[in-house]
Design a protein around this motif. Structure first.
Motif: not given
Length: 941
Positions: A550-574
C-alpha cells in the motif's frame, strides 16, 4: 547541353563569373585558376579535403578538383578541428586551404586510394557533427541537380547571386553550381543579411538573388523592410528547414509588392541537395507546402508497410526518386570505392499530398517520441507551443521533452506551459522541461541545434541506466542498502514528494489513498517500469513485491519504520522453473487466456521443444513460470534462451527473453506482471538482445532503458499469380480480393509484379558464377566460413559447425536446409533455408513460403550467397521468399538479389548492460549480425 557544367566553363569566356571584394573575375580567368589546381594535383586521382570559403580562390580550387576528377570533401573554417579528425579517419591525399588569396597545399601522402570513378563530392549531413559519415555525390548527382535548379528558377547569364550561405553547406554549394552552369555571376561575401554592409555590397554589385534558411528570415523581419526594395532583386530562395506559414505569406506578399519572387524549397544533402520547390504563385494559398518535385525528379508517399499512398490526404513517409540521389554513405575509406545508390531516397519526413498535387511536411520519423507509450510528433507539439510562445523550439526523447523559449517569452508563459502540455497530452507534468534562452541554439548551417536544446534539461532517470550493472534499472539495491537499513537517508533526485504523487503521475489519475497498491490500481507493465524507477529514486530500495504494498506501507518503509509486512516477506507471485507438477496449472492458464480472447499461450511441457538444456551443449532454453503463492495458479511465464556470442572478439554468453506471456492481457489484476517477468529474466542474465516484432514489448523495453531500432522484412514474390489468389493479406478485403483475382485471371499478375519490383526499387545485380549444394547437415566446411567471417561483426552468435548443428539439428525444428555455396572450388558461404506450405496464415494464406533463416559469408561474398539462397528457393518452387537480417551489408546483399525492403517490421534492441559492454548501442547495432534463427527462431516465416 552536354557535359557537366564545370567542364564547359570556357564557354562563357569573358563574362563575369565572380565578384570578390569588388574585383570582377571572368570565366576565362576562373578556368585558368581551376586548371592550375587540377594540374597541381596531378593526373592520378587524389582524395582532397578543401577548406571552402566564400572567396574566388576556394571556388577555383573546388572547380579544379571537379575538373580533375578528384573527390573533394568541403569543410568550413569553423570545422577545422573536426576535419582533422576526419582526415585521420579517411586519410586524404591532400588538404587545400586558402591563405591570403592563394591555395596552400598540404600533402599527407601520395598513396593510391580506391575511389569510385563517378565520385566527385563528399559532404557532411545535418546533425552529423560527431560522426564520420559522408554523403557521396557523383558527377551525375551534381550535374542533374544543377540543371534542375537552373530550370525552375529560370536562371540566365544575367543573374547574379550573393553568397549569403556558406559554400561548404550543400545549399550554398548548389547556389554556386547553378549560377556557374548558366554563365551567371556570384557576388562573393561572408557577411550576414543582418549587416548593413551586406546590403550595400548587394546593391553596388547589382545582385539579383540571395538564399536563406529559416533563421535568415527571422533576422530580416526584425530589421525592417528597406532591403526588399533593392532595384536589382529578382527572387529569393528559402530552404534548410521549415519556415512558418505566416512567414511564407509575409515574404511572398512582400515580394509581390516589391517586384521579386519568393521560392520555398525543400531538399536534403543526400539529393545534392534539392528535391522540391513551391511555385511562388502557390505561396499565399498553400504556405505550409513544399510544393512539387524538381524537374527530372519524382515524389511519392509510403505507408508504414512500405506501400505507395496513392490518394490525396493520407499521410506517409516522403520518398524521392531522381538522378540526383546520392551514391550512398561513407563511414570508412573503403566505402569511397562503392556505389550504393538507393533506388528510392527515404527522406524520414512524414508528408501528405493535397488535391492540387502539392506536398506538405507534417512531421519527421526521427521527431517521433513515445514517452510512456504515448506517440508525440515533436513538430506538431512545437507548432502548438509557438502559438503561445513564438520562436520556441522543441527537442525530446522517450524520457523528456525540452522546450527552449527565446525572448520575448514571459516568466508567466514559461511557468504555465508544462501544466498546459501535461493536460493536453495526458502525460505527467515533470516530463516537460521549459527553459528560457537568450537565443535559440543554432548549428553552423543555421538549423536548430537539437542536441543543444536537449542538453538544457537532464536526462530522465530511465535514460542511460541498465540492468545488471552498478547503475542497473532494477538493481541499484546494493548501493542503497544503507538506506533500507536505516543507516543513512537519501533524498529523491527526481524531487518526488510522496508515493502517492508517484502513483498519480504514472497511473493516469486514478483515485489514490493510503490503502491503494499498484496491483489494486491495475497498473500495467509499461507503468510498472516507470513507477519502479520513481520509487527506487524516492525510497532508495524497493521490495521485490512492491506492487502489492500500500501507499502507506511504502511511506513507512522510507521513514525507516517497520511496515506491516516484513521487507523480506514472501512475494505473492513466485517465479520458478517449470516442473511437471505445474503443467496442469499451465493448461488452466492457457484456457483462461483463450476464454479471454487472447491468442497467447505458454508451453505446457517441462522440456523445451527446441534447444532443451543438455550436457555438452552451449546453447539452451529454460521455461520459467509465475506461480500464485496463494492458490498455486500459473499467471504467466517466459523463456530464457542463452547462447554464446562473439562480442568484439570475445566469446560471451548472451541471453534472449522470449515472451513474456502474462494473464494481465485478460485480467487487469495482473497488468504489471509482464514487467515483473522481464525484471526476473534480466536478473538471471543481464546481457541480452531483444530481437522480435512485438510492439508492446518493444515499448516496455524502451521504458526500461533498452535503446532500439527497426530493421526491415526482405521479401521477394516468385509466383505473382499465386500471391494474388492466395495471400491472406489480400483476402482480408473483398474488393481488394476481387481486384487481385482479376489481375491473376487476366495474366497481368506477373507483369504487375515486375512493375511493382521496379517501383519499390528492386534491382537484381550481377553475381559471380557459383556452385550451390544442399547438404544433410552443417559440416566442417562451415568452420572455414566462420573463421573467415567472424571478424567482420562486433556481435554475432557463434556459427561454427558444432553450434549450427545444435541450433538447427538435422531432421528437427526448425527444419533447416543447409546450402553450401562455392566459387571457383572454394566455399565462400552458406545459408540455412526453410521451405513450407502454410495454411490459413494471416499474411501468406496457404502459400508455399521459402525463407532464409540464417546466412554467413566470407567478406565480399554476401551478395553471391544471398543470390544463391534465393535461386535455390525459387528452384524448389516456392511462391514467395522472405528473410530478416540486421546487418547493413546483408540488407544490401538481399536487395541486390531482388528482394523488396519493407521497412519497420522488426525491432533490435540490447539491454543496457550489453550496450555498455560494447561501448554503447549505436556503436554495437551497426556491427551486429542477427538473422531469423537468433532470438526465438524463425517463427514468422
Amino acid at each position: 547541353m552536354s557535359g557537366s557544367f564545370y567542364e564547359r566553363l570556357e564557354t562563357y569566356a569573358d563574362a563575369v563569373a565572380l565578384i570578390d571584394g569588388g574585383v570582377e573575375i571572368s570565366y576565362a580567368s576562373l578556368t585558368r585558376s581551376a586548371q592550375q589546381v587540377s594540374d597541381q594535383l596531378g593526373r592520378d586521382r587524389q582524395l582532397v579535403f578543401l577548406e571552402a570559403r566564400n572567396d574566388s580562390a576556394s571556388i577555383a580550387a573546388y572547380l579544379g578538383c571537379l575538373r580533375g576528377g578528384h573527390p573533394v570533401y568541403l569543410f568550413g573554417s569553423q570545422d577545422a578541428e573536426r576535419a582533422e579528425g576526419l582526415a585521420e579517419h579517411y586519410r586524404p591525399n591532400v588538404i587545400l586551404r586558402v591563405r591570403e588569396d592563394a591555395v596552400e597545399t598540404e600533402w599527407r601522402h601520395r598513396q593510391t586510394l580506391a575511389l569510385h570513378p563517378d565520385l566527385r563530392v563528399l559532404l557532411s549531413t545535418s546533425g552529423s557533427t560527431g560522426s564520420p559519415k559522408f554523403v557521396k555525390l557523383s558527377e551525375r548527382n551534381i550535374h542533374s541537380n544543377t540543371e534542375s535548379i537552373a530550370e525552375y528558377l529560370e536562371l540566365t547569364a544575367r543573374d547574379r547571386a550573393a553568397t549569403s550561405l556558406s559554400f561548404n553547406y550543400s545549399y550554398g554549394m548548389s547556389v554556386v553550381n547553378s549560377h556557374l552552369a548558366v554563365g551567371a555571376s556570384l557576388l562573393l561575401t561572408e557577411r550576414s543579411v543582418s549587416e548593413h554592409a551586406f546590403w550595400d555590397e548587394f546593391t553596388a554589385g547589382g545582385a539579383t538573388s540571395f538564399a536563406g534558411v529559416p533563421y535568415t528570415f527571422e533576422l530580416l523581419r526584425r530589421g525592417g523592410e528597406a532591403w526588399a526594395r533593392s532595384p536589382s532583386l529578382r527572387y529569393i530562395t528559402q530552404a534548410g528547414g521549415r519556415l512558418s506559414p505566416e512567414h511564407v505569406r509575409h515574404f511572398a506578399a512582400l515580394g509581390a509588392s516589391s517586384g521579386w519572387r519568393f521560392y520555398v524549397m525543400y531538399g536534403q544533402t543526400e539529393a545534392a541537395p534539392r528535391i522540391a520547390y513551391l511555385p511562388p504563385e502557390y505561396a499565399d494559398a498553400y504556405p505550409d507546402c513544399i510544393g512539387v518535385a524538381i524537374p527530372g525528379g519524382e515524389l511519392s508517399l509510403l505507408d508504414p508497410s512500405g506501400h505507395p499512398v496513392l490518394d490525396a490526404g493520407p499521410e506517409g513517409e516522403l520518398a524521392y526518386r531522381g538522378p540526383n540521389v546520392m551514391m550512398g554513405y561513407a563511414l570508412a575509406t573503403a566505402d569511397l570505392a562503392t556505389d550504393e545508390t538507393p533506388p528510392l531516397l527515404l527522406t524520414g519526413d512524414i508528408a501528405r499530398r493535397n488535391e492540387q498535387g502539392l506536398y506538405q511536411i507534417v512531421g519527421r520519423t526521427s521527431r517521433i517520441v513515445k514517452p510512456f507509450g504515448v506517440r508525440i510528433n515533436l513538430d506538431e507539439l512545437q507548432e502548438q507551443v509557438r502559438a503561445l510562445v513564438p520562436g520556441a523550439v522543441c527537442a525530446g526523447d522517450d524520457g523528456r521533452i525540452v522546450i527552449a523559449c527565446p525572448p520575448p517569452a514571459s516568466d508567466a508563459e514559461i511557468a504555465e506551459l508544462p501544466s498546459r502540455l501535461a493536460v493536453a497530452y495526458n502525460l505527467p507534468v515533470f516530463l516537460f522541461h521549459v527553459r528560457a534562452v537568450t537565443e535559440v541554439p543554432l548549428l553552423g548551417n543555421g538549423k536548430t541545434d537539437i542536441q543543444a536544446v536537449l542538453a538544457l534539461a537532464p536526462a530522465a532517470p530511465a535514460q542511460g541506466t541498465g540492468v545488471g550493472g552498478d547503475a542497473g534499472l532494477f538493481s541499484r539495491l546494493a548501493r542503497r542498502a544503507a538506506v533500507a537499513l536505516g543507516l543513512s537517508r537519501e533524498e529523491s533526485p527526481a524531487g518526488w514528494g510522496s508515493v502517492g504523487a508517484i502513483f498519480e503521475a504514472f497511473l493516469e489519475g486514478r483515485p489514490i489513498d493510503d490503502d491503494s497498491s499498484f496491483e489494486a490500481l491495475a497498473g500495467d507493465s509499461l507503468s510498472y517500469v516507470q513507477t519502479h524507477l520513481a520509487l527506487e529514486d524516492y525510497l532508495g530500495v524497493v521490495p521485490d513485491d512492491w506492487d502489492q504494498w500500500s501507499v502507506a506501507d511504502l511511506e513507512r518503509l522510507r521513514a525507516g519504520e517497520a511496515p506491516r509486512r516484513d521487507l523480506a516477506g514472501r512475494a505473492k507471485l513466485k517465479i520458478q522453473p517449470t516442473e511437471a507438477s505445474l503443467l496442469p496449472s499451465v493448461r488452466a492458464f492457457n484456457a483462461r487466456m483463450e476464454a479471454g480472447g487472447s491468442p497467447w499461450r505458454f508451453y505446457d511441457t517441462e522440456v523445451p521443444d527446441w534447444l532443451a538444456a543438455q550436457d555438452g551443449t552451449a546453447t539452451w532454453r529454460d521455461y520459467f513460470l509465475a506461480v500464485d503463492g496463494e492458490d498455486g495458479a500459473v499467471r504467466g511465464g517466459f523463456i530464457l534462451k542463452q547462447q554464446p556470442f562473439l562480442l568484439d572478439g570475445d566469446i560471451t554468453l548472451v541471453g534472449n527473453t522470449q515472451g513474456p506471456v502474462s494473464e494481465g492481457i485478460v485480467d487487469q489484476r495482473f497488468g504489471a506482471l509482464g514487467g515483473v517477468l522481464l525484471k526476473e529474466a534480466l536478473a538471471r542474465q543481464p546481457l541480452q538482445i531483444g530481437w522480435g516484432s512485438s510492439k508492446r514489448k518493444a515499448e516496455v523495453l524502451a521504458q526500461a532503458g533498452w535503446p532500439s531500432r527497426q530493421v526491415p522484412i526482405l521479401l521477394q514474390i516468385v509466383n505473382a499469380n499465386a500471391f494474388l489468389r492466395r495471400s491472406g493479406l489480400l483476402r482480408r478485403n473483398a474488393a481488394i480480393a476481387r481486384g487481385a483475382d482479376l489481375l491473376a485471371a487476366s495474366g497481368l499478375g506477373s507483369f504487375g509484379n515486375s512493375l511493382l519490383q521496379r517501383l519499390i526499387g528492386v534491382s537484381i545485380s550481377a553475381t559471380p558464377r557459383f556452385l550451390m549444394t544442399e547438404e544433410a547437415e552443417f559440416g566442417r566446411w562451415a568452420d572455414s566460413v566462420w573463421e573467415g567471417a567472424r571478424g567482420s561483426y562486433g556481435l554475432v552468435a557463434v556459427r561454427d559447425a558444432e553450434a549450427l548443428r545444435t541450433v538447427m539439428p538435422a531432421g528437427q525444428w526448425p527444419d533447416a536446409i543447409p546450402l553450401k555455396v562455392e566459387v571457383e572450388g572454394a566455399v565462400v558461404g552458406w545459408a540455412a533455408l526453410r521451405d513450407r506450405t502454410l495454411s490459413g496464415d494471416a499474411f501468406f494464406g496457404d502459400l508455399r513460403v521459402g525463407s532464409v533463416i540464417d546466412i554467413l559469408a566470407l567478406p565480399g561474398h554476401e551478395r553471391t550467397v544471398a543470390a544463391a539462397a534465393a535461386q535455390r528457393l525459387r528452384e524448389r518452387g516456392v511462391d514467395v521468399i522472405g528473410t530478416i537480417v540486421a546487418h547493413g551489408s546483408w540488407i544490401r546483399a538481399f536487395r541486390q538479389a531482388g528482394f523488396a525492403v519493407l521497412h519497420g517490421r522488426r525491432n533490435v534492441s540490447f539491454s543496457p548492460a550489453l550496450s555498455r559492454e560494447a561501448g554503447g548501442f549505436d556503436a554495437l547495432v551497426q556491427r551486429a549480425h542477427l538473422t531469423l534463427i537468433d532470438g526465438d527462431g524463425p517463427r514468422i516465416f
